[in-house]
Enzyme design. Structure first.
Site, short mmCIF file in Angstrom:
data_model
loop_
_atom_site.label_atom_id
_atom_site.label_comp_id
_atom_site.label_asym_id
_atom_site.label_seq_id
_atom_site.Cartn_x
_atom_site.Cartn_y
_atom_site.Cartn_z
N LYS A 73 -24.66 130.19 68.67
CA LYS A 73 -23.39 129.97 69.63
C LYS A 73 -22.97 128.73 70.07
CE LYS A 73 -25.16 133.09 73.04
NZ LYS A 73 -26.26 132.79 72.79
N THR A 75 -22.91 126.06 68.71
CA THR A 75 -22.48 125.12 68.35
C THR A 75 -21.09 125.34 67.71
OG1 THR A 75 -24.56 125.38 66.78
CG2 THR A 75 -22.80 124.48 65.79
N ARG A 96 -24.50 126.15 79.38
CA ARG A 96 -25.14 125.81 80.57
C ARG A 96 -26.06 124.69 80.38
NH1 ARG A 96 -28.40 131.26 79.04
NH2 ARG A 96 -28.06 130.62 77.10
N LYS A 107 -37.89 127.65 70.37
CA LYS A 107 -35.91 127.88 70.93
C LYS A 107 -35.20 126.79 70.28
CE LYS A 107 -32.99 130.44 73.39
NZ LYS A 107 -32.54 129.78 73.99
N ALA A 275 -30.90 134.51 79.56
CA ALA A 275 -29.99 135.90 79.92
C ALA A 275 -30.72 137.36 79.70
CB ALA A 275 -29.15 135.21 78.44
N PHE A 303 -27.44 134.74 74.30
CA PHE A 303 -28.45 135.87 73.50
C PHE A 303 -26.32 136.92 72.81
CE2 PHE A 303 -32.43 134.88 76.40
CZ PHE A 303 -32.94 134.18 74.80
N PHE A 383 -22.93 129.17 57.17
CA PHE A 383 -23.43 128.13 56.43
C PHE A 383 -23.57 127.98 54.54
CE2 PHE A 383 -25.67 129.73 60.31
CZ PHE A 383 -26.76 128.90 59.99
N TRP A 411 -19.28 123.05 61.99
CA TRP A 411 -21.51 122.70 62.04
C TRP A 411 -21.23 121.41 60.61
CZ3 TRP A 411 -24.94 122.40 58.05
CH2 TRP A 411 -25.96 121.47 58.35
#
Length: 558
Positions: A73, A75, A96, A107, A275, A303, A383, A411
């Site tokens: 998210k 990224t 954030r 995480k 969140a 999230f 990906f 990415w």
């Protein structure tokens, strides 16, 4: 194809002095308070001076329910911000700050990944500009003053069995979840049950992220409920006279932090409530300031859309008068396969059927976001192992649900890879079809608000809450708190309260374990199922692999 780690890519960044990034936005350098060469806080004076500017367009990045396969998210938020700048738009991102606990746990950091990152990545994932330390200190000051008040005669007649203000530390430390404080006899006060939450779960964090200025901050801090008397009447922070000193500690932390992406585009990184137990959005002051100094602002909510986006719309936008123009919903082929029942080890193999089987999770998030009156674009975060057939399956599914999916390669390629996504988002935003409205009105009774979210967002049949909880909600309504929004604390992994239930389940119920009044932040926290306000570390914490190398550089932070 690059196989460099995020930290290696970040280390090679050609950063510009932060004053140059400020120039891009028209912030004079005397209104930047530099922290080193590559980060700065923006002065309150400057923020006040731009309030009459036109307001830019707000774009929210959210996602499907997180899976161990990864969604990306942040990224995507960074990639989209860079992509918008690439196609000639004046765009900014707002994300954030990272909590130390998850960084040293499992995480990882919160600065994006690959060639879509915000730098300085190490600083952002560690002490940064000290905001979280300030929040921890302000919270601890109140804890100390509260117990001190009880020690010196308890003028407020606090019932020590009903102290609701817990302590905080910014680390995952399960042994502190439940403790006994003030042991050791008369000179140490009155022994009582106590406990620690992680700093990002503190109401002070939520307040910092929702306050519009220092005056508002002080008022909200004063309104926090810290304990109850024997007659059940609330004792506020202002009764302990702590809000003034707390505001002093938070004076600098209130100001947004300006940093840059790998492509030298401006980013605000400020605030960071969890969140799943708080409202999971960066600060209102950062978002509203960004909207006054750029044309497009890309922000994210933590999230999946069932938590982050719902709270962004129902709490943050409602409280700050914000109105999003579009929502970007991040999905990955890998996560679709995982929702379709494929084990993590087998995600590399093509499996179009599993992709199709996992898509209902995405479909439900699309419907939910649309119910707020905001158009949706699905970003398929690419990906390496994704096949064309798998990507097409997602695109087809999304089309059937009245939205469009765009493959984005930020990415691996930075803004070159997110150009298509940026163009699509601009097209949707500029079409002006957003007609935003929160899911429920302010004056709906609290329990009905909970039911509305449970039924309309989680698609549950019912909310289970015993009489004690219902009575508590009624009492708060009588005390004048009935118009507050609700902040649902539940697992991020599922629409239900069972973290193992993937996909788009129906026919479930939502058990409410307890409700907490965050009177300062301005919401009622509704704790559903098993949810931790103090995480623990995994059996092999990331911290085991974090160290300085011979060149004095940080290794192992990701």
């Amino acid at each position: 194809m690059s196989h460099k780690s995020d930290i290696e890519i970040a280390r090679e960044a050609k950063k510009k002095p932060i004053q140059e990034i400020g120039d891009k936005l028209g912030i004079p350098s005397d209104h930047l308070l530099p922290y080193g060469h590559d980060k700065a806080k923006v002065s309150q004076e400057y923020i006040d001076s731009v309030q009459k500017n036109e307001t830019g367009k707000l774009i929210l990045v959210t996602a499907i329910n997180p899976t161990p396969a990864g969604e990306g998210k942040t990224t995507t938020t960074v990639g989209l911000g860079d992509g918008l700048n690439r196609i000639g738009k004046k765009a900014m991102i707002c994300i954030r700050e990272a909590s130390l606990g998850p960084n040293f746990g499992m995480k990882g950091g919160a600065a994006g990944g690959g060639y879509a990152q915000v730098v300085p990545m190490e600083d952002m994932n560690l002490h940064f500009t000290g905001d979280f330390h300030a929040i921890t200190s302000a919270h601890s000051l109140l804890s100390a003053m509260l117990d001190n008040h009880i020690y010196w005669g308890n003028e407020q007649a606090i019932d020590t069995r009903r102290v609701t203000w817990r302590r905080v530390v910014d680390m995952n430390d399960r042994s502190l979840r439940q403790i006994t404080s003030s042991l050791g006899g008369v000179s140490n006060g009155f022994a009582r049950e106590d406990g620690f939450d992680i700093t990002v779960a503190s109401e002070v964090m939520a307040i910092l992220c929702l306050a519009s200025n220092l005056k508002d901050l002080e008022k909200r801090l004063g309104a926090m409920i810290v304990a109850y008397r024997r007659d059940r009447s609330p004792v506020y922070c202002r009764d302990i006279k702590a809000e003034g000193a707390m505001t002093v500690l938070l004076k600098d932390a209130m100001q947004p932090n300006l940093v840059q992406t790998l492509e030298n585009n401006p980013a605000f990184v400020h605030g960071g409530p969890f969140a799943n137990i708080a409202h999971g959005c960066n600060s209102v002051i950062a978002t509203t300031t960004a909207l006054k100094i750029s044309d497009y602002v890309v922000t994210e909510a933590g999230f999946g859309a069932d938590l982050g986006a719902e709270k962004f719309m129902n709490i943050k936008c409602r409280k700050a008068g914000l109105s999003p123009s579009a929502v970007v919903l991040v999905a990955t082929v890998r996560a679709m396969k995982m929702n379709g029942g494929v084990a993590k080890a087998d995600l590399g193999e093509e499996n179009v059927d599993a992709v199709k089987k996992g898509c209902p999770n995405l479909g439900r998030h699309i419907e939910n976001v649309k119910s707020f009156g905001v158009p949706v674009v699905v970003a398929i975060n690419h990906f390496v192992h994704d096949t064309e057939a798998e990507v097409q399956a997602v695109k087809d599914y999304v089309k059937e649900h009245g939205a469009e999916a765009v493959l984005s390669r930020h990415w691996a390629e930075g803004s070159k890879g997110s150009e298509d996504l940026a163009k699509k988002v601009v097209e949707v935003v500029d079409a002006g079809n957003a007609n935003f409205g929160p899911l429920y009105p302010d004056d709906m009774p609290l329990f009905e608000k909970i039911e509305t979210i449970a039924k309309r967002i989680y698609r549950a049949d019912e909310v289970l809450a015993d009489k004690k909880i219902r009575d508590q909600l009624k009492l708060w309504e009588e005390q004048g708190y009935g118009n507050l929004p609700v902040c649902m604390a539940k697992t991020q992994y599922s629409f239900t309260t069972d973290p193992n239930l993937r996909g788009a389940p129906t026919g479930h119920s939502v058990p409410v374990r307890e409700v907490r009044l965050s009177a300062g932040a301005g919401f009622v926290v509704v704790v559903c199922g098993e949810i931790m306000t103090m995480p623990g570390l995994p059996s092999k914490p990331a911290a085991e692999n974090i160290r300085l190398n011979d060149a004095g550089e940080i290794e192992g932070l990701f």
